[in-house]
Design a protein around this motif. Structure first.
Motif, PDB file in Angstrom:
ATOM      1  N   ILE A  24       0.866  -1.177   0.000  1.00  9.45           N
ATOM      2  CA  ILE A  24       0.000   0.000   0.000  1.00  9.45           C
ATOM      3  C   ILE A  24       0.903   1.226   0.000  1.00  9.45           C
ATOM      4  O   ILE A  24       1.756   1.377   0.887  1.00  9.45           O
ATOM      5  CB  ILE A  24      -0.921   0.033   1.232  1.00  9.45           C
ATOM      6  N   VAL A  25       0.746   2.082  -0.998  1.00 16.65           N
ATOM      7  CA  VAL A  25       1.546   3.304  -1.074  1.00 16.65           C
ATOM      8  C   VAL A  25       0.779   4.446  -0.413  1.00 16.65           C
ATOM      9  O   VAL A  25      -0.360   4.748  -0.781  1.00 16.65           O
ATOM     10  CB  VAL A  25       1.880   3.665  -2.537  1.00 16.65           C
ATOM     11  N   SER A  26       1.407   5.059   0.580  1.00 19.66           N
ATOM     12  CA  SER A  26       0.789   6.177   1.284  1.00 19.66           C
ATOM     13  C   SER A  26       0.963   7.465   0.487  1.00 19.66           C
ATOM     14  O   SER A  26       2.086   7.850   0.154  1.00 19.66           O
ATOM     15  CB  SER A  26       1.440   6.328   2.666  1.00 19.66           C
ATOM     16  N   LEU A  27      -0.147   8.126   0.190  1.00 18.93           N
ATOM     17  CA  LEU A  27      -0.108   9.376  -0.586  1.00 18.93           C
ATOM     18  C   LEU A  27      -0.063  10.576   0.363  1.00 18.93           C
ATOM     19  O   LEU A  27      -0.993  11.374   0.432  1.00 18.93           O
ATOM     20  CB  LEU A  27      -1.340   9.473  -1.492  1.00 18.93           C
ATOM     21  N   ASP A  28       1.032  10.692   1.105  1.00 19.67           N
ATOM     22  CA  ASP A  28       1.168  11.805   2.051  1.00 19.67           C
ATOM     23  C   ASP A  28       1.744  13.035   1.350  1.00 19.67           C
ATOM     24  O   ASP A  28       2.675  13.673   1.851  1.00 19.67           O
ATOM     25  CB  ASP A  28       2.053  11.391   3.226  1.00 19.67           C
ATOM     26  N   LEU A  29       1.196  13.343   0.202  1.00 24.21           N
ATOM     27  CA  LEU A  29       1.654  14.479  -0.592  1.00 24.21           C
ATOM     28  C   LEU A  29       0.696  15.652  -0.384  1.00 24.21           C
ATOM     29  O   LEU A  29      -0.513  15.465  -0.245  1.00 24.21           O
ATOM     30  CB  LEU A  29       1.694  14.108  -2.074  1.00 24.21           C
ATOM     31  N   ARG A  30       1.239  16.852  -0.365  1.00 27.50           N
ATOM     32  CA  ARG A  30       0.389  18.019  -0.132  1.00 27.50           C
ATOM     33  C   ARG A  30      -0.433  18.386  -1.359  1.00 27.50           C
ATOM     34  O   ARG A  30      -1.553  18.875  -1.247  1.00 27.50           O
ATOM     35  CB  ARG A  30       1.253  19.216   0.277  1.00 27.50           C
ATOM     36  N   ASP A  31       0.135  18.168  -2.523  1.00 37.00           N
ATOM     37  CA  ASP A  31      -0.507  18.626  -3.752  1.00 37.00           C
ATOM     38  C   ASP A  31      -1.321  17.502  -4.387  1.00 37.00           C
ATOM     39  O   ASP A  31      -0.804  16.401  -4.615  1.00 37.00           O
ATOM     40  CB  ASP A  31       0.556  19.129  -4.734  1.00 37.00           C
ATOM     41  N   ARG A  32      -2.579  17.783  -4.675  1.00 35.07           N
ATOM     42  CA  ARG A  32      -3.470  16.791  -5.262  1.00 35.07           C
ATOM     43  C   ARG A  32      -2.962  16.303  -6.612  1.00 35.07           C
ATOM     44  O   ARG A  32      -3.007  15.111  -6.919  1.00 35.07           O
ATOM     45  CB  ARG A  32      -4.864  17.415  -5.409  1.00 35.07           C
ATOM     46  N   VAL A  59       1.379  -1.360 -10.645  1.00 33.73           N
ATOM     47  CA  VAL A  59       2.395  -2.171  -9.979  1.00 33.73           C
ATOM     48  C   VAL A  59       2.236  -2.227  -8.464  1.00 33.73           C
ATOM     49  O   VAL A  59       3.011  -2.904  -7.784  1.00 33.73           O
ATOM     50  CB  VAL A  59       3.825  -1.671 -10.321  1.00 33.73           C
ATOM     51  N   VAL A  60       1.257  -1.503  -7.909  1.00 35.24           N
ATOM     52  CA  VAL A  60       0.987  -1.597  -6.474  1.00 35.24           C
ATOM     53  C   VAL A  60      -0.485  -1.929  -6.271  1.00 35.24           C
ATOM     54  O   VAL A  60      -1.323  -1.668  -7.142  1.00 35.24           O
ATOM     55  CB  VAL A  60       1.358  -0.302  -5.713  1.00 35.24           C
ATOM     56  N   GLY A  61      -0.789  -2.479  -5.116  1.00 33.35           N
ATOM     57  CA  GLY A  61      -2.147  -2.948  -4.886  1.00 33.35           C
ATOM     58  C   GLY A  61      -3.121  -1.885  -4.423  1.00 33.35           C
ATOM     59  O   GLY A  61      -4.315  -1.977  -4.700  1.00 33.35           O
ATOM     60  N   MET A  62      -2.628  -0.862  -3.702  1.00 30.59           N
ATOM     61  CA  MET A  62      -3.547   0.067  -3.081  1.00 30.59           C
ATOM     62  C   MET A  62      -2.813   1.364  -2.736  1.00 30.59           C
ATOM     63  O   MET A  62      -1.586   1.367  -2.607  1.00 30.59           O
ATOM     64  CB  MET A  62      -4.116  -0.563  -1.796  1.00 30.59           C
ATOM     65  N   PHE A  63      -3.597   2.436  -2.567  1.00 27.50           N
ATOM     66  CA  PHE A  63      -3.049   3.722  -2.154  1.00 27.50           C
ATOM     67  C   PHE A  63      -3.780   4.182  -0.897  1.00 27.50           C
ATOM     68  O   PHE A  63      -5.005   4.094  -0.813  1.00 27.50           O
ATOM     69  CB  PHE A  63      -3.206   4.767  -3.259  1.00 27.50           C
ATOM     70  N   LYS A  64      -3.002   4.685   0.065  1.00 29.51           N
ATOM     71  CA  LYS A  64      -3.591   5.161   1.313  1.00 29.51           C
ATOM     72  C   LYS A  64      -3.796   6.663   1.255  1.00 29.51           C
ATOM     73  O   LYS A  64      -2.880   7.420   0.934  1.00 29.51           O
ATOM     74  CB  LYS A  64      -2.692   4.810   2.499  1.00 29.51           C
ATOM     75  N   VAL A  65      -5.007   7.098   1.574  1.00 24.83           N
ATOM     76  CA  VAL A  65      -5.338   8.520   1.629  1.00 24.83           C
ATOM     77  C   VAL A  65      -5.633   8.873   3.076  1.00 24.83           C
ATOM     78  O   VAL A  65      -6.555   8.322   3.687  1.00 24.83           O
ATOM     79  CB  VAL A  65      -6.555   8.840   0.741  1.00 24.83           C
ATOM     80  N   GLY A  66      -4.851   9.820   3.616  1.00 24.18           N
ATOM     81  CA  GLY A  66      -5.037  10.256   4.991  1.00 24.18           C
ATOM     82  C   GLY A  66      -5.809  11.549   5.085  1.00 24.18           C
ATOM     83  O   GLY A  66      -6.353  12.054   4.101  1.00 24.18           O
ATOM     84  N   ARG A  67      -5.825  12.114   6.292  1.00 22.96           N
ATOM     85  CA  ARG A  67      -6.654  13.290   6.545  1.00 22.96           C
ATOM     86  C   ARG A  67      -6.277  14.496   5.684  1.00 22.96           C
ATOM     87  O   ARG A  67      -7.143  15.169   5.138  1.00 22.96           O
ATOM     88  CB  ARG A  67      -6.554  13.679   8.026  1.00 22.96           C
ATOM     89  N   ALA A  68      -4.981  14.801   5.605  1.00 22.44           N
ATOM     90  CA  ALA A  68      -4.564  16.013   4.907  1.00 22.44           C
ATOM     91  C   ALA A  68      -5.009  16.006   3.452  1.00 22.44           C
ATOM     92  O   ALA A  68      -5.593  16.984   2.961  1.00 22.44           O
ATOM     93  CB  ALA A  68      -3.052  16.180   5.003  1.00 22.44           C
ATOM     94  N   GLY A 126      -8.736  17.344  -1.010  1.00 25.57           N
ATOM     95  CA  GLY A 126      -9.395  16.871  -2.234  1.00 25.57           C
ATOM     96  C   GLY A 126     -10.827  16.436  -2.058  1.00 25.57           C
ATOM     97  O   GLY A 126     -11.592  16.405  -3.021  1.00 25.57           O
ATOM     98  N   GLY A 127     -11.210  16.068  -0.833  1.00 20.41           N
ATOM     99  CA  GLY A 127     -12.580  15.661  -0.557  1.00 20.41           C
ATOM    100  C   GLY A 127     -12.961  14.339  -1.203  1.00 20.41           C
ATOM    101  O   GLY A 127     -12.122  13.652  -1.805  1.00 20.41           O
TER     102      GLY A 127
END
Length: 269
Positions: free
Chosen positions: A21-29, A42-51, A56-57
């Motif tokens: 799972i790749v964490s998308l802890d990036l500030r820019d959408r 090539v990856v199974g999933m992406f993690k979207v956190g609070r920020a 992006g909603g």
């Protein structure tokens, strides 16, 4: 569905990518979407956190789904029971593959809130024809301190296994925890319980530090998924970084003490 083909001794490549799972802890959408476009195959999933979710909603989640990406919505839902149920239902309607909840009720030995969430999501999926997401409880000590009402110290490792037991009793799918907690949770909850872990270290040239836990170590200990963020999206070649991590995951699977047919793909269809 087993991760190993018993007649060949080989691990399916698809099974390896599903573990990451790749964490998308990036500030820019837009940066996050560009990374998804590069890695979705090539990856199974992406993690979207609070920020990122605040920025992006729900539409950002829908855009990820339109691009073929699976999503772990890491918002740690924690509110009044009614508001928490509504949030869980909306996450399900967005089509996420996983979301997590804060197990604040479990500190008193109660599984009621987790049980209600699981039952309501199952009902909504049946009535609306939706895919049921995996529901995880947060079992990371740093995340549990503010919600602890038990006389037991939140620093105790037993706290994590206690949360895992309550989650399993409530028929939740699994927990999110630190790598060093994986063996205890696996021993406590069995092989079909999903364990997602973050905080693993990349395998580097030379001998790693004695306390460092790699993706291979976490998988070997019983984790089903590893969450990795900045080492991938800060890499000069993110695709190469992903390949190195999946190679490490393969080492963990091949050296797992669990028998081949016990290394399952626990994700719901």
């Amino acid at each position: 569905m087993t991760q190993y083909w018993p007649f060949s001794g080989l691990i399916r490549q698809g099974a390896l990518r599903e573990r990451l799972i790749v964490s998308l802890d990036l500030r820019d959408r837009e940066d996050a979407l560009a990374l998804v476009d590069r890695l979705a195959r090539v990856v199974g999933m992406f993690k979207v956190g609070r920020a990122l979710f605040v920025g992006g909603g729900p539409e950002f989640i829908r855009e990820l789904r339109r691009r073929g990406a699976e999503v772990f919505l890491d918002l740690k839902f924690h509110d009044t029971p009614q508001k928490m149920l509504r949030a869980a239902v909306e996450a399900t309607r967005l089509g996420v593959k996983m979301f997590d909840i804060h197990p604040y009720g479990s500190s008193c030995g109660s599984t009621e809130m987790m049980t209600r969430t699981r039952a309501e999501i199952a009902r909504i999926c049946r009535t609306e024809g939706l895919r049921r997401p995996s529901i995880l409880a947060v079992a990371m000590l740093a995340e549990l301190k503010s919600a602890n009402s038990s006389p037991r110290s939140p620093e105790s490792p037993d706290r994590v296994t206690e949360i895992a037991r309550f989650a399993a009793a409530a028929s939740l799918d699994g927990v999110v925890t630190w790598p060093h907690e994986v063996p205890r949770v696996r021993d406590t909850c069995g092989r079909r319980f999903i364990i997602v872990t973050s905080g693993v270290r990349l395998r580097e040239a030379g001998s790693p530090a004695a306390h460092a836990i790699t993706a291979a170590d976490a998988i070997r200990a019983g984790a089903d998924y590893v969450v990795i963020g900045s080492p991938i999206w800060r890499a000069a070649e993110p695709l190469r970084a992903v390949r190195e991590i999946t190679d490490d995951i393969e080492r963990g699977l091949r050296n797992s003490p669990r028998r081949a047919f016990e290394i399952l793909n626990p994700r719901p269809a």
